[in-house]
Design a protein around this motif. Structure first.
Motif, mmCIF file in Angstrom:
data_model
loop_
_atom_site.group_PDB
_atom_site.id
_atom_site.type_symbol
_atom_site.label_atom_id
_atom_site.label_comp_id
_atom_site.label_asym_id
_atom_site.label_seq_id
_atom_site.Cartn_x
_atom_site.Cartn_y
_atom_site.Cartn_z
ATOM 1 N N TYR A 176 96.339 -73.984 39.265
ATOM 2 C CA TYR A 176 96.392 -74.677 37.986
ATOM 3 C C TYR A 176 96.431 -73.616 36.893
ATOM 4 C CZ TYR A 176 94.961 -78.683 40.728
ATOM 5 O OH TYR A 176 94.911 -79.675 41.682
ATOM 6 N N TYR B 174 96.249 -71.473 26.188
ATOM 7 C CA TYR B 174 95.471 -71.871 25.025
ATOM 8 C C TYR B 174 95.965 -71.075 23.819
ATOM 9 C CZ TYR B 174 91.979 -74.162 28.006
ATOM 10 O OH TYR B 174 91.335 -74.989 28.895
ATOM 11 N N THR C 156 91.536 -79.938 38.052
ATOM 12 C CA THR C 156 92.283 -78.936 37.283
ATOM 13 C C THR C 156 91.399 -77.938 36.563
ATOM 14 O OG1 THR C 156 92.363 -80.174 35.204
ATOM 15 C CG2 THR C 156 94.031 -80.694 36.857
ATOM 16 N N ASP C 157 90.126 -78.290 36.342
ATOM 17 C CA ASP C 157 89.202 -77.426 35.603
ATOM 18 C C ASP C 157 89.613 -77.195 34.155
ATOM 19 O OD1 ASP C 157 88.992 -75.407 38.562
ATOM 20 O OD2 ASP C 157 87.720 -77.096 37.962
ATOM 21 N N THR C 158 90.509 -78.009 33.610
ATOM 22 C CA THR C 158 90.903 -77.836 32.215
ATOM 23 C C THR C 158 89.686 -77.955 31.312
ATOM 24 O OG1 THR C 158 93.051 -78.814 32.711
ATOM 25 C CG2 THR C 158 92.411 -78.687 30.402
ATOM 26 N N GLN C 159 89.536 -77.003 30.421
ATOM 27 C CA GLN C 159 88.389 -76.998 29.517
ATOM 28 C C GLN C 159 88.836 -77.200 28.077
ATOM 29 O OE1 GLN C 159 85.894 -73.536 30.140
ATOM 30 N NE2 GLN C 159 85.944 -73.805 32.354
ATOM 31 N N TYR C 160 87.955 -77.814 27.313
ATOM 32 C CA TYR C 160 88.206 -78.101 25.905
ATOM 33 C C TYR C 160 87.093 -77.454 25.088
ATOM 34 C CZ TYR C 160 91.231 -81.459 28.180
ATOM 35 O OH TYR C 160 92.178 -82.040 28.987
ATOM 36 N N MET D 86 97.019 -72.728 32.657
ATOM 37 C CA MET D 86 96.935 -73.245 31.306
ATOM 38 C C MET D 86 97.228 -72.161 30.283
ATOM 39 S SD MET D 86 93.618 -75.319 32.340
ATOM 40 C CE MET D 86 93.973 -75.011 34.063
#
Lengths: 114, 112
Positions: free
Chosen positions: B32, B36, A100-104, B34
């Motif tokens: 995907y 933020y 997913t490459d989700t980054q934090y 997202m």
């Protein structure tokens, strides 16, 4: 749980001085690590990313460099700062091998070069 | 043509209103998506994550993806002053270490 730290939170440096910003991640192993710069009205600019110790990829040619001396430590450096280096610097991590490459993101370092 | 387009705002709405934030993109390989949220002088925090087309709901937030139109949305119901922040969309094709492509963010102001 995972935690990402950045320091310092704020930095004011004269033109021509060196720079060292540090980022560490806790609670995960072998993360992908990223350095971004965020300037007003310009969005997030990816500067460097790393998939492992000693492995650094540069996205933008500039007078900045990055190093990853340990698995969960990422350092952004410069030998001589320019006025244009001012900005908000963000470190981020993602799970190695994630689809997913989700980054934090960390809390960031606000750098002002005078 | 930029890969991800996002209106920078500011978008100002009264408290309690439904907010709609949007991004358009050009890369059909993105799958995907997202959202933020970034408060002033803070790092972005992950709000919502969706895969491919469809809707996802989390409390007052709903993320919507329309891959055929290359358009994603974030809806905020019963908006609160604490929702005032910059909202960034991000997307990827998946599995690439160089990661996400971000929009520039929309600055949202909820008026009490």
């Amino acid at each position: 749980s995972q935690t990402i730290h950045q320091w310092p939170a704020t930095l004011v440096q004269p033109v021509g001085s060196p720079l060292s910003l540090e980022c560490t991640v806790e609670g995960t192993s072998n993360p992908n690590l990223y350095w971004y710069r965020q300037a007003a009205g310009r969005g997030l600019q990816l500067l460097f990313y790393s998939v492992g110790i000693g492995q650094i990829s540069s996205e933008v040619p500039q007078n900045l460099s990055a190093s990853r001396p340990q698995d969960r430590q990422f350092i952004l450096s410069s030998k001589k700062l320019l006025l244009s280096d001012s900005g908000f610097y963000l470190c981020a991590w993602s799970v190695w091998g994630s689809s997913t490459d989700t980054q934090y993101f960390g809390p960031g370092t606000r750098l002002t070069v005078l | 043509q930029k890969e991800v387009e996002q209106d920078p705002g500011p978008l100002s709405v009264p408290e309690g209103a439904i907010v709609s934030l949007n991004c358009t993109y050009s890369n059909s390989a993105f799958q995907y998506f997202m959202w933020y949220r970034q408060y002033s002088r803070k790092g972005p925090e992950l709000l919502m994550y969706t895969y491919s087309s469809g809707n996802k709901e989390d409390g007052r937030f709903t993320a919507q993806v329309d891959k055929s139109s290359k358009y994603i949305s974030l809806f905020i119901r019963d908006s609160q002053p604490s929702d005032s922040a910059t909202y960034l969309c991000a997307m990827s094709g998946g599995g690439g270490a160089d990661g996400l492509t971000f929009g520039k963010g929309t600055h949202l102001i909820i008026q009490p």
